[in-house]
Enzyme design. Structure first.
Site, mmCIF file in Angstrom:
data_model
loop_
_atom_site.group_PDB
_atom_site.id
_atom_site.type_symbol
_atom_site.label_atom_id
_atom_site.label_comp_id
_atom_site.label_asym_id
_atom_site.label_seq_id
_atom_site.Cartn_x
_atom_site.Cartn_y
_atom_site.Cartn_z
ATOM 1 N N GLU A 79 65.808 98.424 17.755
ATOM 2 C CA GLU A 79 66.487 98.439 19.065
ATOM 3 C C GLU A 79 66.870 97.022 19.478
ATOM 4 O O GLU A 79 66.207 96.061 19.090
ATOM 5 C CB GLU A 79 65.552 99.027 20.142
ATOM 6 C CG GLU A 79 65.817 100.468 20.481
ATOM 7 C CD GLU A 79 67.110 100.699 21.263
ATOM 8 O OE1 GLU A 79 68.023 99.847 21.225
ATOM 9 O OE2 GLU A 79 67.204 101.748 21.905
ATOM 10 N N ASP A 106 64.145 98.525 28.053
ATOM 11 C CA ASP A 106 64.264 98.241 29.480
ATOM 12 C C ASP A 106 63.297 99.193 30.209
ATOM 13 O O ASP A 106 62.099 98.923 30.283
ATOM 14 C CB ASP A 106 65.736 98.481 29.837
ATOM 15 C CG ASP A 106 66.154 97.836 31.128
ATOM 16 O OD1 ASP A 106 65.284 97.408 31.881
ATOM 17 O OD2 ASP A 106 67.364 97.765 31.400
ATOM 18 N N ASP A 147 76.031 94.627 25.965
ATOM 19 C CA ASP A 147 77.327 94.648 26.642
ATOM 20 C C ASP A 147 77.219 94.690 28.155
ATOM 21 O O ASP A 147 76.179 95.013 28.722
ATOM 22 C CB ASP A 147 78.113 95.898 26.212
ATOM 23 C CG ASP A 147 77.590 97.163 26.899
ATOM 24 O OD1 ASP A 147 76.369 97.434 26.780
ATOM 25 O OD2 ASP A 147 78.377 97.862 27.552
HETATM 26 C C1 PRP Z 1 70.638 100.121 25.744
HETATM 27 C C2 PRP Z 1 69.753 99.708 24.576
HETATM 28 C C3 PRP Z 1 68.717 100.768 24.529
HETATM 29 C C4 PRP Z 1 68.605 101.227 25.967
HETATM 30 C C5 PRP Z 1 67.387 100.637 26.575
HETATM 31 O O1 PRP Z 1 71.599 100.998 25.272
HETATM 32 O O2 PRP Z 1 70.471 99.615 23.384
HETATM 33 O O3 PRP Z 1 69.094 101.833 23.676
HETATM 34 O O4 PRP Z 1 69.762 100.753 26.663
HETATM 35 O O5 PRP Z 1 67.261 101.022 27.901
HETATM 36 P P1 PRP Z 1 66.025 101.867 28.431
HETATM 37 O O6 PRP Z 1 64.786 101.252 27.872
HETATM 38 O O7 PRP Z 1 66.145 101.688 29.926
HETATM 39 O O8 PRP Z 1 66.207 103.282 28.016
HETATM 40 P P2 PRP Z 1 72.854 101.469 26.135
HETATM 41 O O9 PRP Z 1 72.561 102.802 26.749
HETATM 42 O O10 PRP Z 1 73.264 100.378 27.085
HETATM 43 O O11 PRP Z 1 73.958 101.705 25.011
HETATM 44 P P3 PRP Z 1 74.596 100.666 23.974
HETATM 45 O O12 PRP Z 1 73.521 100.290 22.988
HETATM 46 O O13 PRP Z 1 75.702 101.432 23.333
HETATM 47 O O14 PRP Z 1 75.076 99.466 24.749
#
Ligand code: PRP
Length: 188
Positions: free
Chosen positions: A105, A109, A165
């Site tokens: 990952e 977050d 992003d």
């Molecule tokens: C981001 C990141 C994780 C997720 C983490 O993806 O890549 O998969 O958020 O957040 P969390 O711990 O609050 O669930 P995002 O949904 O922004 O998609 P992307 O990777 O396509 O930018």
């Protein structure tokens, strides 16, 4: 959607420069290669943000490895924060039954995405399932996640670059930087 003319002009501060990121990934790769010595692993990356990280991490690992890609999206807004509902946009293309799986990952977050993915992937009966994240933002965590490998623990700031992003842009920056607040507060 606002398209920036100068990506760098939108960055308030470089949090992790390219050298630091690459040095840490080499350490992670060495650690993973030692921990799984004699075995083959399957790296599962969660698109799209993890793309640069997986590309660099896999080349720092000296073991035989397979890769697979998933893409998920949260349902968005308050619903996600309370329910942790995640939609699979792209599923694995190979079986992971009996495989040593390492999820790759870019950032953890709230933890809701991984909380869902861990349960989903465990159902596919891998021999082991571990987690490697480049960035960990523990201040925002809503569910506990057992992280096995962490690149950097970062403060609760809006970071972009190296895969991450804002509005689908800035992913191609070679560093991780803090986005200027006026960028995401700007009217459409
Ligand atoms: C981001 C990141 C994780 C997720 C983490 O993806 O890549 O998969 O958020 O957040 P969390 O711990 O609050 O669930 P995002 O949904 O922004 O998609 P992307 O990777 O396509 O930018």
């Amino acid at each position: 959607m606002r398209t920036p003319t100068d990506l760098m002009a939108d960055i308030g501060e470089v949090l992790l420069d390219e050298d630091r990121i690459q040095a840490r990934i080499r350490e992670l790769g060495a650690q993973i290669s030692a921990d799984y010595a004699g075995r083959r692993i399957t790296l599962v990356s969660v698109l799209k943000g993890s793309l640069p990280f997986m590309a660099d991490l896999m080349r720092s690992i000296t073991l035989p490895l397979r890769i697979d890609l998933m893409e998920v999206s949260s349902y968005g807004g308050a619903t996600t924060e309370s329910s942790g509902l995640v939609r699979i946009l792209k599923d694995l293309s190979t079986s992971i039954e009996g495989e040593e799986v390492l999820i790759c990952e870019d950032i953890i977050d709230t933890g809701l995405t991984l909380n869902y993915l861990i349960r989903y992937l465990k159902g596919k009966r891998p021999t082991s399932l571990r987690i490697c994240t480049l960035l960990d933002k523990p201040a925002r965590r809503l569910v506990e996640i057992p992280v096995d490998y962490t690149g950097f623990t970062i403060p609760d700031q809006f970071v972009v670059g190296y895969g991450l992003d804002y509005d689908e842009l800035y992913r191609n920056l070679r560093f991780v930087g803090v986005l200027k607040p006026e960028v995401y507060a700007a009217p459409e």
